[in-house]
Write a protein that holds these residues in place. Sequence first.
Motif, PDB file in Angstrom:
ATOM      1  N   ALA A  20       0.839  -1.207   0.000  1.00  0.00           N
ATOM      2  CA  ALA A  20       0.000   0.000   0.000  1.00  0.00           C
ATOM      3  C   ALA A  20       0.870   1.252   0.000  1.00  0.00           C
ATOM      4  CB  ALA A  20      -0.938  -0.010   1.207  1.00  0.00           C
ATOM      5  N   LEU A  21       1.974   1.213   0.741  1.00  0.00           N
ATOM      6  CA  LEU A  21       2.918   2.337   0.745  1.00  0.00           C
ATOM      7  C   LEU A  21       3.488   2.549  -0.658  1.00  0.00           C
ATOM      8  CD1 LEU A  21       4.654   4.491   2.158  1.00  0.00           C
ATOM      9  CD2 LEU A  21       6.327   2.675   2.604  1.00  0.00           C
ATOM     10  N   GLU A  22       3.852   1.460  -1.319  1.00  0.00           N
ATOM     11  CA  GLU A  22       4.417   1.577  -2.654  1.00  0.00           C
ATOM     12  C   GLU A  22       3.417   2.148  -3.660  1.00  0.00           C
ATOM     13  OE1 GLU A  22       6.337  -2.116  -3.658  1.00  0.00           O
ATOM     14  OE2 GLU A  22       7.950  -1.730  -2.206  1.00  0.00           O
ATOM     15  N   VAL A  23       2.145   1.846  -3.504  1.00  0.00           N
ATOM     16  CA  VAL A  23       1.110   2.433  -4.364  1.00  0.00           C
ATOM     17  C   VAL A  23       1.072   3.950  -4.150  1.00  0.00           C
ATOM     18  CG1 VAL A  23      -1.391   2.596  -4.753  1.00  0.00           C
ATOM     19  CG2 VAL A  23      -0.293   0.356  -4.551  1.00  0.00           C
ATOM     20  N   LEU A  24       1.133   4.375  -2.899  1.00  0.00           N
ATOM     21  CA  LEU A  24       1.127   5.811  -2.595  1.00  0.00           C
ATOM     22  C   LEU A  24       2.372   6.491  -3.152  1.00  0.00           C
ATOM     23  CD1 LEU A  24      -0.164   5.550   1.071  1.00  0.00           C
ATOM     24  CD2 LEU A  24      -1.409   6.559  -0.860  1.00  0.00           C
ATOM     25  N   LEU A  25       3.525   5.880  -2.959  1.00  0.00           N
ATOM     26  CA  LEU A  25       4.768   6.461  -3.484  1.00  0.00           C
ATOM     27  C   LEU A  25       4.749   6.519  -5.009  1.00  0.00           C
ATOM     28  CD1 LEU A  25       7.328   4.726  -1.100  1.00  0.00           C
ATOM     29  CD2 LEU A  25       6.745   7.162  -1.128  1.00  0.00           C
ATOM     30  N   ALA A  26       4.231   5.489  -5.646  1.00  0.00           N
ATOM     31  CA  ALA A  26       4.154   5.470  -7.109  1.00  0.00           C
ATOM     32  C   ALA A  26       3.256   6.583  -7.631  1.00  0.00           C
ATOM     33  CB  ALA A  26       3.660   4.109  -7.600  1.00  0.00           C
ATOM     34  N   ASP A  49      13.417   0.450   9.388  1.00  0.00           N
ATOM     35  CA  ASP A  49      12.101   0.888   8.909  1.00  0.00           C
ATOM     36  C   ASP A  49      12.202   2.169   8.092  1.00  0.00           C
ATOM     37  OD1 ASP A  49      10.744  -1.289  10.073  1.00  0.00           O
ATOM     38  OD2 ASP A  49      10.690  -0.273  12.008  1.00  0.00           O
ATOM     39  N   VAL A  50      13.064   3.090   8.545  1.00  0.00           N
ATOM     40  CA  VAL A  50      13.297   4.324   7.786  1.00  0.00           C
ATOM     41  C   VAL A  50      13.949   3.976   6.450  1.00  0.00           C
ATOM     42  CG1 VAL A  50      14.499   6.547   7.756  1.00  0.00           C
ATOM     43  CG2 VAL A  50      13.498   5.692   9.893  1.00  0.00           C
ATOM     44  N   ALA A  51      14.942   3.101   6.489  1.00  0.00           N
ATOM     45  CA  ALA A  51      15.650   2.704   5.271  1.00  0.00           C
ATOM     46  C   ALA A  51      14.714   2.030   4.277  1.00  0.00           C
ATOM     47  CB  ALA A  51      16.811   1.784   5.627  1.00  0.00           C
ATOM     48  N   MET A  52      13.762   1.226   4.758  1.00  0.00           N
ATOM     49  CA  MET A  52      12.811   0.566   3.872  1.00  0.00           C
ATOM     50  C   MET A  52      11.967   1.593   3.112  1.00  0.00           C
ATOM     51  SD  MET A  52       9.311  -0.313   3.503  1.00  0.00           S
ATOM     52  CE  MET A  52       8.638  -0.047   5.124  1.00  0.00           C
ATOM     53  N   VAL A  53      11.506   2.622   3.818  1.00  0.00           N
ATOM     54  CA  VAL A  53      10.691   3.660   3.173  1.00  0.00           C
ATOM     55  C   VAL A  53      11.534   4.428   2.159  1.00  0.00           C
ATOM     56  CG1 VAL A  53       9.400   5.801   3.543  1.00  0.00           C
ATOM     57  CG2 VAL A  53       9.085   3.862   5.096  1.00  0.00           C
ATOM     58  N   MET A  54      12.743   4.800   2.559  1.00  0.00           N
ATOM     59  CA  MET A  54      13.628   5.549   1.669  1.00  0.00           C
ATOM     60  C   MET A  54      13.977   4.720   0.423  1.00  0.00           C
ATOM     61  SD  MET A  54      14.197   8.507   3.248  1.00  0.00           S
ATOM     62  CE  MET A  54      15.750   9.164   2.701  1.00  0.00           C
ATOM     63  N   ALA A  55      14.259   3.449   0.601  1.00  0.00           N
ATOM     64  CA  ALA A  55      14.608   2.578  -0.524  1.00  0.00           C
ATOM     65  C   ALA A  55      13.424   2.414  -1.477  1.00  0.00           C
ATOM     66  CB  ALA A  55      15.085   1.224  -0.018  1.00  0.00           C
ATOM     67  N   ALA A  57      10.991   4.546  -1.938  1.00  0.00           N
ATOM     68  CA  ALA A  57      10.821   5.824  -2.633  1.00  0.00           C
ATOM     69  C   ALA A  57      11.840   5.956  -3.766  1.00  0.00           C
ATOM     70  CB  ALA A  57      10.954   6.979  -1.647  1.00  0.00           C
ATOM     71  N   GLN A  58      13.074   5.612  -3.487  1.00  0.00           N
ATOM     72  CA  GLN A  58      14.120   5.696  -4.510  1.00  0.00           C
ATOM     73  C   GLN A  58      13.829   4.734  -5.663  1.00  0.00           C
ATOM     74  OE1 GLN A  58      18.052   4.481  -3.314  1.00  0.00           O
ATOM     75  NE2 GLN A  58      19.000   5.731  -4.886  1.00  0.00           N
ATOM     76  N   ARG A  59      13.459   3.512  -5.343  1.00  0.00           N
ATOM     77  CA  ARG A  59      13.169   2.500  -6.360  1.00  0.00           C
ATOM     78  C   ARG A  59      12.012   2.928  -7.268  1.00  0.00           C
ATOM     79  NH1 ARG A  59      12.285  -1.141  -3.077  1.00  0.00           N
ATOM     80  NH2 ARG A  59      10.041  -1.307  -3.174  1.00  0.00           N
ATOM     81  N   LEU A  60      11.049   3.658  -6.688  1.00  0.00           N
ATOM     82  CA  LEU A  60       9.873   4.076  -7.450  1.00  0.00           C
ATOM     83  C   LEU A  60      10.053   5.442  -8.100  1.00  0.00           C
ATOM     84  CD1 LEU A  60       7.270   2.692  -4.940  1.00  0.00           C
ATOM     85  CD2 LEU A  60       7.682   1.861  -7.262  1.00  0.00           C
TER      86      LEU A  60
END
Length: 71
Positions: A20-26, A49-55, A57-60
């Motif tokens: 769901a986070l990745e859908v929002l970031l996309a 957890d911070v690194a997962m969100v940052m990664a 975002a970068q990937r998307l």
Amino acid sequence: MLFRSGKIFWNNQAVENKQALEVLLASVAQKSDQDQIKVQPDQFTEYKDVAMVMAAAQRLNVKKIAIAANH
């Protein structure tokens, strides 16, 4: 906002899971003039957890991202 429990909030709404986070970031990444994403961990949030969100975002291809301090 990120919490020690690993719970993520997006504009004060709980995000159910990583997908769901990745859908929002996309949705942000698709905009030509992207909104800035502010990652705001609480003082007990683990770095992983911070690194997962940052990664994610970068990937998307999110271009504007910042870490906001919580005092």
